[in-house]
Design an enzyme around this catalytic site. Sequence first.
Site, PDB file in Angstrom:
ATOM      1  N   LYS A 156       0.866  -1.347   0.009  1.00  0.00           N
ATOM      2  CA  LYS A 156      -0.157   0.026   0.090  1.00  0.00           C
ATOM      3  C   LYS A 156       0.821   1.309  -0.020  1.00  0.00           C
ATOM      4  CE  LYS A 156      -2.565  -1.040   3.748  1.00  0.00           C
ATOM      5  NZ  LYS A 156      -3.792  -0.735   4.741  1.00  0.00           N
ATOM      6  N   LYS A 192       2.786   2.339   2.613  1.00  0.00           N
ATOM      7  CA  LYS A 192       2.838   2.792   3.778  1.00  0.00           C
ATOM      8  C   LYS A 192       3.855   2.093   4.762  1.00  0.00           C
ATOM      9  CE  LYS A 192      -1.911   4.283   5.415  1.00  0.00           C
ATOM     10  NZ  LYS A 192      -2.914   3.832   6.406  1.00  0.00           N
TER      11      LYS A 192
HETATM   12  N1  CTP Z   1     -10.008   7.084  11.165  1.00  0.00           N
HETATM   13  C1  CTP Z   1     -11.015   7.627  11.791  1.00  0.00           C
HETATM   14  N2  CTP Z   1     -10.852   8.886  12.158  1.00  0.00           N
HETATM   15  C2  CTP Z   1      -9.493   9.567  12.199  1.00  0.00           C
HETATM   16  C3  CTP Z   1      -8.429   8.653  11.869  1.00  0.00           C
HETATM   17  C4  CTP Z   1      -8.609   7.379  11.177  1.00  0.00           C
HETATM   18  O1  CTP Z   1     -12.228   7.125  11.713  1.00  0.00           O
HETATM   19  N3  CTP Z   1      -9.294  10.584  12.661  1.00  0.00           N
HETATM   20  C5  CTP Z   1     -10.350   5.681  10.675  1.00  0.00           C
HETATM   21  C6  CTP Z   1     -10.053   5.460   9.288  1.00  0.00           C
HETATM   22  O2  CTP Z   1     -11.181   6.012   8.607  1.00  0.00           O
HETATM   23  C7  CTP Z   1      -9.930   3.773   9.209  1.00  0.00           C
HETATM   24  C8  CTP Z   1      -9.431   3.689  10.505  1.00  0.00           C
HETATM   25  O3  CTP Z   1      -9.662   4.387  11.169  1.00  0.00           O
HETATM   26  O4  CTP Z   1     -11.296   3.282   9.027  1.00  0.00           O
HETATM   27  C9  CTP Z   1      -7.910   3.026  10.286  1.00  0.00           C
HETATM   28  O5  CTP Z   1      -7.231   4.238   9.682  1.00  0.00           O
HETATM   29  P1  CTP Z   1      -5.824   4.219   9.517  1.00  0.00           P
HETATM   30  O6  CTP Z   1      -5.510   4.732   8.200  1.00  0.00           O
HETATM   31  O7  CTP Z   1      -5.136   3.038  10.269  1.00  0.00           O
HETATM   32  O8  CTP Z   1      -5.526   5.722  10.542  1.00  0.00           O
HETATM   33  P2  CTP Z   1      -5.085   7.188  10.275  1.00  0.00           P
HETATM   34  O9  CTP Z   1      -4.978   7.792  11.440  1.00  0.00           O
HETATM   35  O10 CTP Z   1      -6.131   7.666   9.002  1.00  0.00           O
HETATM   36  O11 CTP Z   1      -3.542   6.592   9.507  1.00  0.00           O
HETATM   37  P3  CTP Z   1      -3.010   7.480   8.261  1.00  0.00           P
HETATM   38  O12 CTP Z   1      -2.607   8.825   8.423  1.00  0.00           O
HETATM   39  O13 CTP Z   1      -1.573   6.563   8.112  1.00  0.00           O
HETATM   40  O14 CTP Z   1      -3.711   7.301   7.041  1.00  0.00           O
END
Ligand code: CTP
Length: 131
Positions: A44, A46
Site C-alpha cells: 500500500k 505505507k
Molecule cells: N479513522 C477515523 N478517524 C481518524 C483517523 C482514522 O475514523 N481521525 C479511521 C479510518 O477512517 C479507518 C481506521 O480509522 O477506518 C484506520 O485508519 P488508519 O488509516 O489506520 O488511520 P489514520 O490515522 O487515518 O492513518 P494514516 O494517517 O496513516 O492514514
Amino acid sequence: MKTIITYGTFDLFHYGHVRLLKRLKALGDRLIVAVSTDEFNAIKGKAAFFSHAQRVEMLQACKHVDLVIAETHWQQKIADIKRYNVDTFAIGNDWQGSFDFLKQYCEVVYLTRTQDVSTTDIKVDLRQPSE
Ligand code: CTP
C-alpha cells in the site's frame, strides 16, 4: 448476532481509532478488525512505526474489539465476509465508495472520521522541532 468487520493499519493507535471502533461495535454485537500486515502495508506504500504484532496487541486490548485477524491482501474481503458470517462491512469515510462492490455480500457503511487527528499528522508533528 450481528457481526461487523473493518480493515486498517491502526498505527500509533490514537483516539480517532478508538472512536471509530466504539461506533463500529455499536453497529452490532461482534467487531472483527483486520489489521494490515507489514508486508501488505509495503504494497500500500505505507510504513508503520509499530509492527503488525504490536498493532494487533493494542487492538486486542481495546474493549470494543472482539477478534483481530490479519489483512494480507486486497482481495480477501469477500472470503472473510463469508467465513465470519459478516453482516456489515464498515470503515471510515476516507474510503467513501471504495468498497461498494461488497454490497452484494453484506451491508456497507462509511463512518465519518474524527476530525483533526491521523497517524500521518502525528508523525509530522513529532518530527517538527519544538519552539
Ligand atoms: N479513522 C477515523 N478517524 C481518524 C483517523 C482514522 O475514523 N481521525 C479511521 C479510518 O477512517 C479507518 C481506521 O480509522 O477506518 C484506520 O485508519 P488508519 O488509516 O489506520 O488511520 P489514520 O490515522 O487515518 O492513518 P494514516 O494517517 O496513516 O492514514
